[in-house]
Design a protein around this motif. Structure first.
Motif, mmCIF file in Angstrom:
data_model
loop_
_atom_site.group_PDB
_atom_site.id
_atom_site.type_symbol
_atom_site.label_atom_id
_atom_site.label_comp_id
_atom_site.label_asym_id
_atom_site.label_seq_id
_atom_site.Cartn_x
_atom_site.Cartn_y
_atom_site.Cartn_z
ATOM 1 N N MET A 111 -65.137 -43.886 -33.338
ATOM 2 C CA MET A 111 -63.724 -43.013 -33.625
ATOM 3 C C MET A 111 -64.763 -41.928 -34.187
ATOM 4 O O MET A 111 -64.198 -40.774 -33.651
ATOM 5 C CB MET A 111 -62.712 -43.996 -33.733
ATOM 6 N N GLN A 112 -65.251 -42.700 -35.572
ATOM 7 C CA GLN A 112 -65.571 -41.684 -36.436
ATOM 8 C C GLN A 112 -66.460 -40.665 -36.212
ATOM 9 O O GLN A 112 -66.687 -39.162 -36.358
ATOM 10 C CB GLN A 112 -66.074 -42.083 -37.765
ATOM 11 N N SER A 113 -67.812 -41.262 -34.950
ATOM 12 C CA SER A 113 -68.698 -40.427 -34.506
ATOM 13 C C SER A 113 -67.564 -39.752 -33.827
ATOM 14 O O SER A 113 -68.423 -38.069 -33.330
ATOM 15 C CB SER A 113 -69.245 -41.285 -33.269
ATOM 16 N N ALA A 114 -66.724 -39.708 -32.778
ATOM 17 C CA ALA A 114 -66.075 -38.607 -31.805
ATOM 18 C C ALA A 114 -65.201 -37.514 -32.885
ATOM 19 O O ALA A 114 -64.939 -35.808 -32.449
ATOM 20 C CB ALA A 114 -64.543 -39.912 -31.136
ATOM 21 N N GLN A 115 -64.829 -37.519 -33.858
ATOM 22 C CA GLN A 115 -64.426 -36.721 -34.728
ATOM 23 C C GLN A 115 -65.191 -35.166 -35.250
ATOM 24 O O GLN A 115 -64.530 -34.487 -34.757
ATOM 25 C CB GLN A 115 -63.966 -36.898 -35.849
ATOM 26 N N HIS A 116 -66.725 -36.060 -34.932
ATOM 27 C CA HIS A 116 -67.352 -34.419 -34.522
ATOM 28 C C HIS A 116 -68.288 -33.838 -33.585
ATOM 29 O O HIS A 116 -68.844 -33.161 -34.018
ATOM 30 C CB HIS A 116 -68.692 -35.310 -35.531
ATOM 31 N N ASN A 117 -67.875 -34.418 -32.328
ATOM 32 C CA ASN A 117 -67.794 -34.205 -31.266
ATOM 33 C C ASN A 117 -66.744 -33.037 -30.593
ATOM 34 O O ASN A 117 -65.615 -33.288 -30.776
ATOM 35 C CB ASN A 117 -67.687 -35.447 -30.212
ATOM 36 N N ASP A 118 -68.054 -31.694 -30.913
ATOM 37 C CA ASP A 118 -67.119 -31.008 -30.189
ATOM 38 C C ASP A 118 -67.027 -30.717 -28.753
ATOM 39 O O ASP A 118 -65.925 -29.910 -28.567
ATOM 40 C CB ASP A 118 -68.256 -29.224 -29.906
ATOM 41 N N GLY A 119 -66.941 -31.604 -28.021
ATOM 42 C CA GLY A 119 -66.467 -32.259 -26.352
ATOM 43 C C GLY A 119 -65.405 -32.985 -26.014
ATOM 44 O O GLY A 119 -64.729 -33.727 -27.096
ATOM 45 N N ILE A 120 -65.395 -33.210 -24.828
ATOM 46 C CA ILE A 120 -64.282 -34.465 -24.915
ATOM 47 C C ILE A 120 -64.546 -35.963 -24.832
ATOM 48 O O ILE A 120 -65.826 -35.431 -24.628
ATOM 49 C CB ILE A 120 -64.022 -33.979 -23.477
ATOM 50 N N THR A 121 -63.891 -36.558 -25.560
ATOM 51 C CA THR A 121 -64.361 -38.366 -25.787
ATOM 52 C C THR A 121 -63.688 -39.286 -25.426
ATOM 53 O O THR A 121 -62.025 -38.967 -25.397
ATOM 54 C CB THR A 121 -65.578 -38.336 -27.749
ATOM 55 N N PHE A 122 -63.778 -40.313 -24.427
ATOM 56 C CA PHE A 122 -63.087 -40.895 -23.401
ATOM 57 C C PHE A 122 -63.728 -41.745 -24.330
ATOM 58 O O PHE A 122 -64.432 -42.832 -24.757
ATOM 59 C CB PHE A 122 -63.160 -41.084 -22.444
ATOM 60 N N PHE A 123 -62.173 -43.426 -24.311
ATOM 61 C CA PHE A 123 -62.132 -43.970 -25.054
ATOM 62 C C PHE A 123 -61.494 -45.180 -24.037
ATOM 63 O O PHE A 123 -60.628 -45.306 -23.348
ATOM 64 C CB PHE A 123 -61.304 -44.563 -26.353
ATOM 65 N N ASP A 124 -62.183 -46.300 -23.753
ATOM 66 C CA ASP A 124 -62.126 -47.284 -22.417
ATOM 67 C C ASP A 124 -60.515 -48.562 -23.369
ATOM 68 O O ASP A 124 -60.277 -48.731 -22.831
ATOM 69 C CB ASP A 124 -63.306 -47.924 -22.106
#
Length: 109
Positions: free
Chosen positions: A1-14
């Motif tokens: 989840m921490q790496s998703a905070q730095h993503n400018d796009g959409i991130t999905f979690f299953d």
């Protein structure tokens, strides 16, 4: 989840924190609110995919049966409601149509 905070796009979690908190509470641990507090860790809208008997199969990751999957799904839906998430249930349609629904809902299409 921490790496998703730095993503400018959409991130999905299953699967995620809510699923883990539900399992913990179901096994006699702290409540969902005690585990997760008031913070919403995810986007307010959450896509929910109910168990689909025709596609259900047991494997190394999915060791419980279909009835247990239905019960788990019910617990997760209740937790989402308790935590203030808006559930968007995906219909039993093809993967392509589900993907289109998700992308439209996210404003990516």
């Amino acid at each position: 989840m921490q790496s998703a905070q730095h993503n400018d796009g959409i991130t999905f979690f299953d699967r995620g924190l809510i699923d883990a908190a539900v399992a913990l509470a179901h096994s006699g641990g702290p409540t969902i609110e005690e585990t997760l507090g008031e913070t919403q860790a995810y986007w307010k809208r959450v896509f929910v995919v109910p168990p689909w008997r025709e596609l259900f199969a047991n494997d190394a990751e999915r060791r419980h049966n279909f009835d247990a999957a239905v019960q788990e799904h019910i617990h997760i839906e209740k937790a989402l409601d308790t935590l203030g998430y808006m559930r968007i249930e995906l219909p039993k349609v093809s993967v392509q149509k589900r993907a289109e629904i998700v992308l439209k809902e996210c404003g990516a299409l």
